[in-house]
Each structure stands twice: as C-alpha cells, then as structure tokens.
Scaffold this motif. Structure first.
Motif, PDB file in Angstrom:
ATOM      1  N   SER A 114      43.318  41.611  50.537  1.00  0.00           N
ATOM      2  CA  SER A 114      43.118  40.265  49.996  1.00  0.00           C
ATOM      3  C   SER A 114      43.162  40.206  48.484  1.00  0.00           C
ATOM      4  O   SER A 114      43.595  39.206  47.904  1.00  0.00           O
ATOM      5  N   ILE A 115      42.745  41.266  47.799  1.00  0.00           N
ATOM      6  CA  ILE A 115      42.668  41.214  46.337  1.00  0.00           C
ATOM      7  C   ILE A 115      44.052  41.145  45.706  1.00  0.00           C
ATOM      8  O   ILE A 115      44.227  40.586  44.623  1.00  0.00           O
ATOM      9  N   VAL A 116      45.055  41.702  46.380  1.00  0.00           N
ATOM     10  CA  VAL A 116      46.403  41.739  45.809  1.00  0.00           C
ATOM     11  C   VAL A 116      47.050  40.361  45.805  1.00  0.00           C
ATOM     12  O   VAL A 116      47.888  40.055  44.951  1.00  0.00           O
ATOM     13  N   ASN A 117      46.644  39.485  46.749  1.00  0.00           N
ATOM     14  CA  ASN A 117      47.277  38.172  46.843  1.00  0.00           C
ATOM     15  C   ASN A 117      47.202  37.394  45.537  1.00  0.00           C
ATOM     16  O   ASN A 117      48.177  36.762  45.116  1.00  0.00           O
ATOM     17  N   VAL A 118      46.029  37.415  44.882  1.00  0.00           N
ATOM     18  CA  VAL A 118      45.881  36.622  43.662  1.00  0.00           C
ATOM     19  C   VAL A 118      46.575  37.273  42.473  1.00  0.00           C
ATOM     20  O   VAL A 118      46.745  36.646  41.424  1.00  0.00           O
ATOM     21  N   ALA A 119      46.964  38.535  42.623  1.00  0.00           N
ATOM     22  CA  ALA A 119      47.636  39.238  41.523  1.00  0.00           C
ATOM     23  C   ALA A 119      49.155  39.153  41.614  1.00  0.00           C
ATOM     24  O   ALA A 119      49.852  39.661  40.733  1.00  0.00           O
ATOM     25  N   ILE A 120      49.676  38.517  42.652  1.00  0.00           N
ATOM     26  CA  ILE A 120      51.126  38.496  42.884  1.00  0.00           C
ATOM     27  C   ILE A 120      51.909  37.950  41.682  1.00  0.00           C
ATOM     28  O   ILE A 120      52.850  38.589  41.209  1.00  0.00           O
ATOM     29  N   PRO A 121      51.556  36.773  41.148  1.00  0.00           N
ATOM     30  CA  PRO A 121      52.350  36.265  40.018  1.00  0.00           C
ATOM     31  C   PRO A 121      52.300  37.189  38.798  1.00  0.00           C
ATOM     32  O   PRO A 121      53.312  37.369  38.113  1.00  0.00           O
ATOM     33  N   SER A 122      51.126  37.756  38.512  1.00  0.00           N
ATOM     34  CA  SER A 122      51.011  38.658  37.365  1.00  0.00           C
ATOM     35  C   SER A 122      51.879  39.895  37.560  1.00  0.00           C
ATOM     36  O   SER A 122      52.552  40.351  36.623  1.00  0.00           O
ATOM     37  N   ILE A 123      51.862  40.454  38.771  1.00  0.00           N
ATOM     38  CA  ILE A 123      52.692  41.625  39.069  1.00  0.00           C
ATOM     39  C   ILE A 123      54.167  41.276  38.912  1.00  0.00           C
ATOM     40  O   ILE A 123      54.952  42.024  38.310  1.00  0.00           O
ATOM     41  N   GLN A 124      54.531  40.113  39.429  1.00  0.00           N
ATOM     42  CA  GLN A 124      55.935  39.706  39.395  1.00  0.00           C
ATOM     43  C   GLN A 124      56.424  39.531  37.962  1.00  0.00           C
ATOM     44  O   GLN A 124      57.504  40.002  37.589  1.00  0.00           O
ATOM     45  N   ASN A 125      55.612  38.886  37.131  1.00  0.00           N
ATOM     46  CA  ASN A 125      56.018  38.643  35.752  1.00  0.00           C
ATOM     47  C   ASN A 125      56.058  39.932  34.940  1.00  0.00           C
ATOM     48  O   ASN A 125      56.984  40.154  34.156  1.00  0.00           O
TER      49      ASN A 125
END
Length: 578
Positions: free
Chosen positions: A49-60
């Motif tokens: 669950s913690i990775v879901n909110v980090a998706i945009p940051s990881i992508q950018n």
C-alpha cells in the motif's frame, strides 16, 4: 519453541492443523518471538500500500513509463504469489527459522536496492526480488505461530496478527504521504523503501536470539518442475497485459496470453502424474475435487482483482489528474482502510450467525460503494477534494472486511486436515495473482479511456482558454489567438494518446502553473483542467470493472456451501487473511 509440526505443514499450516493430544511446554519467550515475526508481516503488507502514493514521484524522478510503474506494483505481487507455496515447502524441509531469516535478509537487501535504484528497470528488478524474498519469509510466520503457541493461546496470537494486518493497511498510505509530503528534491520516494532497512536489520538480530528452529518431520520434497511451469504460465499472462499497450499490442502479446491457459493445463497434467507416481506435487490434484474449494478459487481470483487495481487508478487520478499531494491521497483513502479493519474483526462474530449470507452483504456493499464513487466523481469532477469520497470508501472498506475473512472459512471447511496447509497456500497464491492480473486489466481499460477521451477533455476547456488568451494579449489578431488554441488542442490530444499522458509531448509548449507570464499561466491552467477532466472521466468509467467483479463474486458465493457447524479448523485463518 519445539519441533511439533505435522507432515502437512506448508503455507498457512496454522489454519487447520489437527489438534494434538499432548502439547509440549510452550516456550517462555513465545510472545517476544511473535513480535519478531509480526514485524515481517507488517513489512510485507505495508510495502503493497505504501508504494501507491509514491507512484507519481517515482515516475517523475526515474522517467518511468506507465507500464514500468504497473510492474513496480504488479511485479511485487506476482513474484510473491508465484513462490508462496514454494516458500512454505522450503521452510518445512530446511527449517522455518532459517527460511525466515533468509527471507528477511533478502527482503531488507531488496528494499535497499529499491531505494537506491537509478533506473526504472533496476527498480522493477529490485521489486521482483523483494516479492520473492517476501514469499520465502511470510509463510514461516504462520508456521512459527503454530508451533510456538499452545492451542488455547493461538486464537489470541492470531487476533494480534489480524490487528497488525489492519494497521499495515491503514498506515501504509499515510506513512507514504508523510515521507513524500515535503519533497523538494524529487528523491523522497526512496525512503519509502529505505525505511525497511533498519527495521529489517533489527528483526534479523531479534530472530537470531528469539526464534528456535523447527521443521516438519516428514516434509514433502520440493516440486521444482511444478514451480517452473506455473511461473511460466503466470508470466505469459501478466507480462503482455502490462506491456501490450506500450508496444502497440504486437502479435506475440496475444500469443502469450493464449498460451497461458495451455501451460496451466499442462501444469495440472504434470502434477497429476507426479501424484500418481507417489511423488510430492506442488499442488495436490485431489484438492480440486472439492467443489467448494474450486469455486472458492474462482471467486478469490475474481474478487482480489478488484481492490488493488482500484487503488492503482484512484492514486493516479488523485495525484496526476487532480494534483493531490501524497499525504492528501493517503488521507483520502483512510476511510477504506478503517472500514476494512473494523469489519474484519466484526465479521468473526457475525459469520457464525449469518453463514455465507455475510458474503452477499459484503459483495453488495462493495458494488454499491463503487457505484457511489462513480456518482461522486461524476458530480464533482475536477472540484473533487477527497472528502466527498469518504462515505463511499468507508462502505467499500466494510464490504471488503465482510468478505475476506468469512470466505476462507467457508472454502476451507471441507478440506481434510492433511491438505489444509496446501489449500491455504493455493488460496493465498490465487489472491496475489488476482491482484496482479487486475492491475494489468484495469490499466488497459483506464489508459485506453484516457487516450480515447482526450479530444473531449480538450474541447471542454477551449472556450475558457480562448477568453484567457484574449485577456492576456490585448490587441492580438483573432487568427493568432485561434492558432494558439489550436496548438493547445493538438498537443493535449497527442498527450492523452501518448504512452505516458502525464508528460507533455516533445515539440509542445511546457508552461509552468506558477509562471508570471499571463499567456503561459493560461495554457498551464487549461492543461491542468483538461487533465483533471480526462482522468476523472476515466476513473468514473473504469470503476465499473470493480462493480462487475464484486457482483460476479457475489453470484459465485451463492454456489458455495454454508459454513459447517463446529468446523473451527479454518477459523484461525480469519485473522491471517483479513
């Protein structure tokens, strides 16, 4: 901690191990040992669950494609699912303490590699390793609890286990949001993974001193052929679903999807041959002679394709489409996690009275909640703040809690004691595969909608953009204004139809929302508005996949037998699977 484990010990053995006549004296440090293994439980589940909110940051930060982002989530679940049963078997053969520590060490190392990843490919590979190590570690948790606690204390131990699972679901998005909240360098997402490193090291030290070695006295041999075949089948199914859109759906993608069920049929044939020869198949074929178990597997595969895939597209919509912060996104999803945790505990008391009717209630709540989400998104559009989703998400969470725990009791009620461990392992594997496949399928639907609805989303903001450009450029010729509007429309449609709709196509203006230039500010405002319209429209329509999933699960549940009176063998799994 003693070596008192039955021959049938595999993943989830604790669920239905037959009671013994005389139990050895319990280890006086068993409650401390419980804390050690529950740390592993928390780490494994929070990393979903913690990775879901980090998706945009990881992508950018890593310039990752949407397909690579999907693999960051689905790859973890897939590797975890494929090797769960194998991890349980290895623990029986080589020792639960040894496999627990090996898995913890590997999980900690993989977390460090995730946090230090320099490319999307390195992050995906590290997540696959992380899932594999979790599969080696997690099955030992249930086995350690089984052999460490006397029968009278196991209910309490698994109750604590269930509360830890609920806590992981609640705190994951919030912790992720807090970590990324004040990110000014674009690197804060790395600490989502690196936070596991000190916790993992401390757990390894504690496990060395507190866990005793146990193994099954007559452990089954590991079926390497079965592991290889089922891994190939799952890869052929998920890989083309995730990569197909980015690559333009080449013929080989459809060929792999069609090949997957054929490999699964071959897997069933091989497992039957191994069992007939007196060997140790990865999955005992006789399990599938049980109608409740077979229907339960189908229902679990469908049901668990719904929740992770929903949160995947919800997170993308909130953070990319509506520009929510990671913390704002975590707070928005909190009601769902809260409802799920409370309902999971409540279902333990309600299930004996309602029987399988509690499954109908849960599926109905989930379907109604998803429909309500579609209505709320449609009504609010880009004005959505997140608070409007609280009630529907709470209803969905309650529905999930009413299904996850009771369905395992009903499915496993008719499984013989010697097969209970293997059955629970297969169920857990199917759940994880369902999650990975669901993310892939919904990704196809969601990104397809983003692409197809690009022109409508752009058209919705053109009148306001035209007016803003006229106001920003007094005296500009109408032809020049119209050309600017046309350029914006063309670029936005190209952006919506690109592999990654969050990025501005090359050759198109990239205005900043904070620009002091009124023309750039007008373009930026129009782009953000059109992006929000596009993402919310895609979310609104994509959730009908979840509605269908939960409705179909409810129909399948009507074919399940009711819970048998006095059948407590599988009751321990209630908390374990919540």
């Amino acid at each position: 901690m003693t070596d008192a484990v039955t021959e049938d010990s595999t993943v989830g053995t604790s669920a239905a191990a037959a009671p013994v006549d005389a139990e050895p004296a319990p280890d006086p440090r068993r409650w401390l040992a419980l804390g050690v293994v529950l740390t592993a439980t928390f780490m494994v589940l929070i990393d979903v669950s913690i990775v879901n909110v980090a998706i945009p940051s990881i992508q950018n930060n890593l310039h990752a494609s949407f397909a690579q982002v999907q693999f960051v989530i689905a790859g973890y679940s897939l590797a975890y699912a494929v090797f769960l049963i194998t991890g349980g078997r290895l623990g029986d053969i080589h020792g639960r303490r040894r496999l627990f520590m090996l898995g913890m060490a590997g999980f900690t190392t993989a977390s460090a590699l995730c946090g230090l990843a320099q490319s999307p490919e390195m992050l995906v590979a590290s997540r696959l390793l992380q899932g594999l190590m979790a599969a080696l570690m997690y099955p030992q948790v249930l086995s350690v609890i089984q052999v460490s606690f006397p029968q009278r204390e196991r209910g309490k131990a698994f109750g604590i286990f269930g509360s830890v699972i609920g806590m992981a679901a609640i705190t994951g998005p919030l912790v992720g949001g807090l970590i990324i909240r004040d990110d000014v360098t674009g690197q804060a997402w790395r600490f989502v993974f690196l936070v596991n490193v000190p916790v993992g090291i401390a757990s390894l030290v504690a496990a060395w001193y507190l866990l005793h070695e146990t193994r099954a006295p007559h452990a089954a041999k590991l079926d390497l052929i079965g592991v290889a075949i089922v891994t190939a089948a799952l890869f052929c199914l998920v890989f083309p679903l995730v990569q197909g859109r980015e690559l333009g759906w080449p013929p080989w993608s459809f060929a792999l999807i069609a090949l997957s069920p054929l490999i699964l049929i071959f897997f069933a044939f091989v497992e039957r041959r191994i069992a007939a020869a007196g060997g140790s198949p990865l999955v005992r074929p006789s399990l599938f002679g049980n109608r409740a178990f077979t229907l339960g597997l189908m229902g679990s595969l469908i049901f668990f394709s719904g929740i992770p895939s929903f949160f995947f597209i919800l997170s993308l919509t909130l953070q990319i489409g509506l520009h929510f912060s990671a913390l704002h996104t975590g707070l928005t999803t909190f009601p769902f996690a809260l409802g799920s945790a409370v309902a999971s505990v409540t279902s333990v008391r309600l299930a004996p009275r309602l029987g399988k009717r509690i499954l109908y209630v849960g599926c109905a709540l989930l379907a109604v909640g998803m429909l309500a989400i579609a209505v709320v998104v449609n009504a609010n559009g880009t004005a959505l703040t997140g608070l409007e989703l609280a009630a529907p998400l709470l209803v969905c969470g309650i529905g999930l809690g009413f299904v996850v725990a009771p369905i395992l009791n009903i499915i496993l009620a008719g499984i013989a004691g010697r097969d209970a461990g293997a059955a629970s392992g297969v169920l857990t594997t199917v759940q994880q595969v369902g999650a990975a496949v669901g993310i892939a399928i919904v990704g196809v639907i969601f990104f397809g909608l983003l692409s197809s609805r690009g022109p409508q989303s752009a058209a919705a903001v053109l009148p306001q953009l035209h007016a803003d450009l006229v106001a920003a450029q007094p005296g500009a010729p109408p032809a020049a204004i119209n050309a600017q509007v046309q350029t914006f429309e063309t670029c936005f449609v190209q952006r919506a139809q690109a592999t990654d709709p969050s990025q501005v196509p090359s050759g198109c203006p990239q205005p900043s929302a904070g620009s002091t230039n009124p023309v750039e500010a007008a373009f930026a405002q129009a782009a953000n508005q059109a992006l929000g319209i596009n993402f919310t429209a895609a979310l609104e329509r994509s959730v009908f996949y979840q509605v269908i999933v939960f409705a179909l699960t409810g129909v399948l549940c009507t074919q399940l037998p009711g819970r048998r009176p006095g059948e407590a063998a599988a009751a321990v799994l209630v908390e374990a699977a919540a």
